[in-house]
Scaffold this motif. Structure first.
Motif, PDB file in Angstrom:
ATOM      1  N   LEU A  68      47.529 -16.817  -7.767  1.00  0.00           N
ATOM      2  CA  LEU A  68      48.018 -16.047  -9.192  1.00  0.00           C
ATOM      3  C   LEU A  68      47.908 -16.871 -10.228  1.00  0.00           C
ATOM      4  CD1 LEU A  68      51.040 -14.158  -6.529  1.00  0.00           C
ATOM      5  CD2 LEU A  68      49.087 -13.376  -8.350  1.00  0.00           C
ATOM      6  N   GLN A  69      47.496 -17.950 -10.545  1.00  0.00           N
ATOM      7  CA  GLN A  69      47.943 -18.253 -11.978  1.00  0.00           C
ATOM      8  C   GLN A  69      46.416 -18.109 -12.242  1.00  0.00           C
ATOM      9  OE1 GLN A  69      48.230 -22.392 -10.612  1.00  0.00           O
ATOM     10  NE2 GLN A  69      50.809 -22.664 -11.842  1.00  0.00           N
ATOM     11  N   GLU A  76      44.941  -9.694  -6.513  1.00  0.00           N
ATOM     12  CA  GLU A  76      45.271 -10.730  -5.190  1.00  0.00           C
ATOM     13  C   GLU A  76      45.252 -10.133  -4.454  1.00  0.00           C
ATOM     14  OE1 GLU A  76      49.421 -12.000  -3.432  1.00  0.00           O
ATOM     15  OE2 GLU A  76      48.583 -10.481  -5.527  1.00  0.00           O
ATOM     16  N   ARG A  77      46.026  -8.435  -4.828  1.00  0.00           N
ATOM     17  CA  ARG A  77      46.365  -8.138  -3.555  1.00  0.00           C
ATOM     18  C   ARG A  77      45.496  -7.140  -2.896  1.00  0.00           C
ATOM     19  NH1 ARG A  77      50.360  -8.297  -0.449  1.00  0.00           N
ATOM     20  NH2 ARG A  77      51.267  -8.801  -2.347  1.00  0.00           N
ATOM     21  N   ILE A  78      44.558  -7.011  -3.079  1.00  0.00           N
ATOM     22  CA  ILE A  78      42.636  -6.675  -2.733  1.00  0.00           C
ATOM     23  C   ILE A  78      42.042  -7.695  -2.013  1.00  0.00           C
ATOM     24  CG2 ILE A  78      40.283  -5.817  -3.253  1.00  0.00           C
ATOM     25  CD1 ILE A  78      41.790  -4.360  -5.875  1.00  0.00           C
ATOM     26  N   ILE A  79      41.958  -8.789  -1.967  1.00  0.00           N
ATOM     27  CA  ILE A  79      41.299 -10.221  -1.312  1.00  0.00           C
ATOM     28  C   ILE A  79      42.522  -9.996  -0.312  1.00  0.00           C
ATOM     29  CG2 ILE A  79      41.100 -11.705  -1.740  1.00  0.00           C
ATOM     30  CD1 ILE A  79      40.394 -11.915  -4.400  1.00  0.00           C
ATOM     31  N   LEU A  80      44.191 -10.531  -0.571  1.00  0.00           N
ATOM     32  CA  LEU A  80      44.849 -10.685   0.438  1.00  0.00           C
ATOM     33  C   LEU A  80      44.810  -9.766   1.631  1.00  0.00           C
ATOM     34  CD1 LEU A  80      46.675 -12.816   0.850  1.00  0.00           C
ATOM     35  CD2 LEU A  80      48.556 -11.236  -0.174  1.00  0.00           C
ATOM     36  N   PHE A  81      44.177  -8.341   1.241  1.00  0.00           N
ATOM     37  CA  PHE A  81      44.460  -7.044   2.171  1.00  0.00           C
ATOM     38  C   PHE A  81      43.346  -7.857   3.233  1.00  0.00           C
ATOM     39  CE2 PHE A  81      43.985  -2.982   3.365  1.00  0.00           C
ATOM     40  CZ  PHE A  81      45.510  -2.999   4.171  1.00  0.00           C
ATOM     41  N   VAL A  82      42.131  -8.678   3.578  1.00  0.00           N
ATOM     42  CA  VAL A  82      41.739  -8.746   4.364  1.00  0.00           C
ATOM     43  C   VAL A  82      42.302  -9.344   5.559  1.00  0.00           C
ATOM     44  CG1 VAL A  82      39.698  -8.784   3.152  1.00  0.00           C
ATOM     45  CG2 VAL A  82      40.892 -11.515   4.470  1.00  0.00           C
ATOM     46  N   SER A 225      49.862  -5.200  10.719  1.00  0.00           N
ATOM     47  CA  SER A 225      49.454  -5.622   9.934  1.00  0.00           C
ATOM     48  C   SER A 225      48.130  -4.588   9.537  1.00  0.00           C
ATOM     49  CB  SER A 225      47.877  -6.870   9.930  1.00  0.00           C
ATOM     50  OG  SER A 225      47.018  -6.594  12.060  1.00  0.00           O
ATOM     51  N   ILE A 226      47.635  -3.923  10.574  1.00  0.00           N
ATOM     52  CA  ILE A 226      46.853  -3.233   9.780  1.00  0.00           C
ATOM     53  C   ILE A 226      47.667  -1.705   9.427  1.00  0.00           C
ATOM     54  CG2 ILE A 226      45.617  -0.645  10.609  1.00  0.00           C
ATOM     55  CD1 ILE A 226      44.916  -2.692  13.598  1.00  0.00           C
ATOM     56  N   LEU A 227      49.292  -1.259   9.768  1.00  0.00           N
ATOM     57  CA  LEU A 227      49.933  -0.557   9.124  1.00  0.00           C
ATOM     58  C   LEU A 227      50.064  -1.298   7.912  1.00  0.00           C
ATOM     59  CD1 LEU A 227      52.006   1.114  12.336  1.00  0.00           C
ATOM     60  CD2 LEU A 227      49.770   2.049  10.941  1.00  0.00           C
ATOM     61  N   GLY A 228      49.799  -2.629   6.801  1.00  0.00           N
ATOM     62  CA  GLY A 228      50.105  -2.733   5.960  1.00  0.00           C
ATOM     63  C   GLY A 228      49.308  -2.295   4.437  1.00  0.00           C
ATOM     64  N   SER A 229      48.660  -0.565   4.547  1.00  0.00           N
ATOM     65  CA  SER A 229      47.553  -0.334   4.114  1.00  0.00           C
ATOM     66  C   SER A 229      48.093   0.521   2.937  1.00  0.00           C
ATOM     67  CB  SER A 229      46.747   0.933   4.629  1.00  0.00           C
ATOM     68  OG  SER A 229      47.689   1.393   5.618  1.00  0.00           O
ATOM     69  N   ILE A 230      49.729  -0.149   3.058  1.00  0.00           N
ATOM     70  CA  ILE A 230      49.783   1.203   1.512  1.00  0.00           C
ATOM     71  C   ILE A 230      50.325  -1.136   0.998  1.00  0.00           C
ATOM     72  CG2 ILE A 230      52.971  -0.355   2.294  1.00  0.00           C
ATOM     73  CD1 ILE A 230      51.519   3.161   0.147  1.00  0.00           C
ATOM     74  N   GLY A 231      49.734  -1.649   1.224  1.00  0.00           N
ATOM     75  CA  GLY A 231      50.018  -2.792   0.338  1.00  0.00           C
ATOM     76  C   GLY A 231      49.249  -3.241  -1.220  1.00  0.00           C
ATOM     77  N   PRO A 232      47.791  -3.063  -0.973  1.00  0.00           N
ATOM     78  CA  PRO A 232      47.252  -3.281  -2.264  1.00  0.00           C
ATOM     79  C   PRO A 232      47.973  -1.843  -3.380  1.00  0.00           C
ATOM     80  CG  PRO A 232      45.757  -2.561  -0.324  1.00  0.00           C
ATOM     81  CD  PRO A 232      47.484  -3.042   0.535  1.00  0.00           C
TER      82      PRO A 232
END
Length: 273
Positions: A68-69, A76-82, A225-232
């Motif tokens: 995040l620096q 960051e969230r898009i990449i983390l969502f893998v 992990s799959i249901l974390g689709s709200i994250g991004p």
């Protein structure tokens, strides 16, 4: 929000963990006192607990804070969502769980979306952005490993005991890192940094750590992990509101593709159930 005060990554992570530590210790003590049936645990169970505590909320958090620096929270969230696809792959490699064709397509779509978002504009030629992206991906990989390990160990330790132990281990790792790598004073920041650190400790660490563990206990690591689709989308919206960040067209398209890939898996799982 805290980085605008020029706080270092390790200091911010240290505040997050230290402020939450007393709560985990109290919860652990209360949970052990209430337990009527004691599960027989072996030394290797505690070794695995230490390992997953080390990678789950120390390495994963540290990689994310470092990343995040260099990149914005929305990217960051898009990449983390893998990480949902990484959970599927890890379960396949170590627990021989079958990966279906739908899941393969979902994985491909997810990474296409990340590449689109990551390579938008001139960012692909910016080595600073590349460094941040690699660090965040490592965060996703270590977090995915933690989720898989959680699904395996929670039935043995129980939700409260496992989560508390894992977070205490992570805190010890962060403190050791600070003492070995960065001994600069932690009392040099404006009060806003400590307020934000406390909020991160409670709202972004203590509460979600137990929610994650309870969810994994109920539905398993892969489904969680799959249901974390709200994250991004939630992070993008919050970043726009609180950090005045903007999102490029290709980052938006990339986020959509990532979520579509994950939704394929969700739909397939519902069909199987």
């Amino acid at each position: 929000m805290a980085y605008q005060y020029n706080v270092s990554s390790i200091h911010l992570l240290l505040f997050r963990m230290l402020f939450s530590l007393p709560f985990y210790i109290i919860i652990l003590l209360l949970d052990n006192r209430k337990r009527e049936v004691k599960v027989i645990l072996k030394n290797k169970d505690y070794l695995w607990l230490f390992f997953f505590g080390f990678i789950g909320y120390y390495l994963a958090s540290y990689f994310d804070f470092l990343g995040l620096q260099y990149i914005e929270a929305s990217l960051e969230r898009i990449i983390l969502f893998v990480y949902p696809t990484l959970v599927l792959l890890i379960n396949r490699l170590f627990f021989k769980e079958k990966v279906t064709k739908h899941q393969v397509w979902a994985i491909l779509l997810t990474y296409i979306g990340v590449v689109l978002a990551f390579g938008s504009g001139s960012q692909v030629f910016d080595y600073t952005i590349l460094l941040g992206g690699v660090l965040v991906f490592l965060s996703a990989l270590t977090y995915a490993s933690y989720l898989v390990g959680s699904g395996w160990l929670i039935p043995r330790f129980g939700v409260k005991t496992f989560t508390s132990y894992a977070m205490i281990v992570s805190t010890i790792c962060v403190v050791i890192h600070y003492l070995l790598v960065d001994r600069t004073s932690i009392f040099i920041y404006p009060k806003e940094v400590y307020y934000l650190g406390f909020l991160m400790a409670i709202i972004a660490t203590l509460i979600p750590s137990f929610l994650v563990s309870y969810a994994i206990q109920k539905i398993g690591a892969s489904n969680f992990s799959i249901l974390g689709s709200i994250g991004p989308f939630s992070t993008i919206v919050l970043a726009i509101i609180f950090l005045n960040e903007s999102m490029s067209f290709w980052q938006f398209i990339g986020a959509i593709i990532v979520v579509v890939g994950v939704r394929i898996v969700v739909k397939k799982n519902k069909g199987n159930s």
